[in-house]
Design an enzyme around this catalytic site. Sequence first.
Site, PDB file in Angstrom:
ATOM      1  N   ASP A  51      60.510 104.814  49.965  1.00 50.28           N
ATOM      2  CA  ASP A  51      59.261 105.590  49.883  1.00 50.28           C
ATOM      3  C   ASP A  51      59.108 106.209  48.492  1.00 50.28           C
ATOM      4  O   ASP A  51      58.855 107.407  48.342  1.00 50.28           O
ATOM      5  CB  ASP A  51      59.221 106.677  50.954  1.00 50.28           C
ATOM      6  CG  ASP A  51      57.796 107.207  51.193  1.00 50.28           C
ATOM      7  OD1 ASP A  51      56.836 106.519  50.802  1.00 50.28           O
ATOM      8  OD2 ASP A  51      57.656 108.299  51.767  1.00 50.28           O
ATOM      9  N   ASP A 329      31.799 119.284  27.199  1.00 50.16           N
ATOM     10  CA  ASP A 329      30.945 118.088  27.182  1.00 50.16           C
ATOM     11  C   ASP A 329      30.829 117.592  25.744  1.00 50.16           C
ATOM     12  O   ASP A 329      30.133 118.195  24.919  1.00 50.16           O
ATOM     13  CB  ASP A 329      29.568 118.450  27.754  1.00 50.16           C
ATOM     14  CG  ASP A 329      28.649 117.241  27.846  1.00 50.16           C
ATOM     15  OD1 ASP A 329      29.058 116.143  27.425  1.00 50.16           O
ATOM     16  OD2 ASP A 329      27.511 117.398  28.336  1.00 50.16           O
ATOM     17  N   GLY A 330      31.536 116.512  25.442  1.00 53.51           N
ATOM     18  CA  GLY A 330      31.565 115.994  24.083  1.00 53.51           C
ATOM     19  C   GLY A 330      30.303 115.233  23.709  1.00 53.51           C
ATOM     20  O   GLY A 330      29.617 114.675  24.560  1.00 53.51           O
ATOM     21  N   ASP A 502      26.073 118.992  31.651  1.00 54.11           N
ATOM     22  CA  ASP A 502      24.644 118.805  31.867  1.00 54.11           C
ATOM     23  C   ASP A 502      24.314 117.515  32.615  1.00 54.11           C
ATOM     24  O   ASP A 502      23.174 117.322  33.046  1.00 54.11           O
ATOM     25  CB  ASP A 502      23.882 118.858  30.544  1.00 54.11           C
ATOM     26  CG  ASP A 502      24.282 117.749  29.590  1.00 54.11           C
ATOM     27  OD1 ASP A 502      25.395 117.201  29.724  1.00 54.11           O
ATOM     28  OD2 ASP A 502      23.486 117.423  28.693  1.00 54.11           O
ATOM     29  N   ASP A 542      24.268 110.680  32.060  1.00 54.62           N
ATOM     30  CA  ASP A 542      25.337 111.282  31.263  1.00 54.62           C
ATOM     31  C   ASP A 542      26.633 111.308  32.065  1.00 54.62           C
ATOM     32  O   ASP A 542      26.645 111.041  33.264  1.00 54.62           O
ATOM     33  CB  ASP A 542      24.946 112.714  30.874  1.00 54.62           C
ATOM     34  CG  ASP A 542      25.627 113.192  29.601  1.00 54.62           C
ATOM     35  OD1 ASP A 542      26.596 112.543  29.176  1.00 54.62           O
ATOM     36  OD2 ASP A 542      25.179 114.207  29.042  1.00 54.62           O
TER      37      ASP A 542
END
Length: 561
Positions: A51, A329-330, A502, A542
């Site tokens: 496992d 947010d690039g 956004d 986006d």
Amino acid sequence: MFFFEFYELGNLAHKLHSEEWSPSIDQALVIALQLAEALQYLHNLGIVHRDVKPANILLGENFSPCLADFGLAEYIKDLKKSSFLNWKSSGKPTGGFHKKNMVGTLIYMAPEILKKEIHTEKSDVYSFAVSVNELLTGIVPYTNLRAEAEAHTVLEMSYTEQKLIAAVVSDGLRPVLAVSELGAPLRLLSLIKQCWGQDPNNRPCFTDIVAELSSIRDEVKNAEVKKIIVPEPTISAQLSIENNPSSQIYGGSVNWSTQGAEISSEISIVGALNTSTSYDFLNDESSYKPVLSWGSFAACGQRETMEDTHFLIPGICDLKDVYLFGVFDGHRGAAAAEFSVQALPKLLQHFYSNGISPAESLIKAFVETDNAFRSALDSHRKFKGLIKKDWHPGCTAIAAFLVKSRLYIANAGDCRAILCKAGHSIALSRDHVASCLEERDRVVKEGGAVTWQLDTWRVGPAALQVTRSIGDDDLKPVVTAEPEILETPLSPEDEYLVMASDGLWDVMSNEEVVSIIRDTVKEPSMCAKRLATEAAQRGSKDNITVIVVFLRPVTTAERIY
């Protein structure tokens, strides 16, 4: 005592999927090699684990792995007998297979086990390969998610259990392999493919795996000796340009995530800290104490590349009542977001630990992250060919700093945060865009040019819509990194906080977000996932990143119904 010491630090699955940790290639190689040595030791003793998976790999100091959970382990000599007894006692098969015989975890089980054959050492090799690939990608096998690796996750995707079993056994389906562009050496990827090969007889043993991983590690170390040291950054932590293929920008070799992380190696802020506003969180006593749970979801959406990043950090500054969440947010590339997601939390912790108020700590952290990133860009440009001189990446950012019962929101750009209070949405930030009259006037007063282009107001020659951001060095100082701060006390009426890039807010109003969460099972990760999925279905063009933080306990009835 030894076991629980490791357990307290968490397992690899939790680190990858709950904390969204992205290890460096050095860290990944260390974990893979030590895990291989542990399995080599077991196999030499005649034991099969059966496992192997990230949830059974406990992490010690410096991410040293410890293989755990031997509830399914067996001596190889007893496997045939054990298998026969399981078959004899299992009765009628359920769902098409005998559960007592098919031990393990589905998404890590080798094809031969799915065909109800007996475990061998090579079955552990297969599970090891899937686990190492998950370590490199951060993605749950057979999904495109950074999420908890639980059974229902796979069932939410395009495969049911039966379809997944059939695809793995008959069609040779495997998890999406890590790509060399992310920094994984080609030899390591080749080894993974050998280890999860369809025929167990063609998979290497762990003696060979250990030897190959040791060689790959030495090769990577030799490459790192060729580092170039970058002089005189704003923060006196030395930044380096790593000679590896991990960057996605213009063919250069700059790992911006690593650059941001190295901010913490030696922080020495230029100038004296303003201790006149020192803040002692211990004196901030309130009768109300929010009970937090949180989750996130990020999707590339219709974009070709992912330029969003985010963090979820409970217990920042080693204080149990202090939390930090952030979204970046690039634009014009992912570099600023990748740098900021590592640097900003470390800088905030530095300022807050030195007695600066939460609001002032946030402002300083944003500004100094911007200074450090732009300084790194300038330093890299001195080395011909590393990055283009006309490349000016940036990112918008929003951070939520929760200190006991007080919430501080810092925003620079058009990411957004809302608070659901008694069933109604309360805006905690405003968008810093050129179409906002107040922001447009500020930019013009700073000497910047704002013009109407196509369908909206834009700033400067770069035609940037936002008026505040980290990076964007060609538009400084008119596009400032200084955030707006909102401070609010929390009360029992406050239900949850939503933060997002956004990509969500372009297609969804604040009220619609509250309405969707109201009709969703009250589990933060599931709420974040549903919001992002709904935004994508509504045509968001986006990247979409969503963080949902519940501020009160959630009853079982709310979770289920």
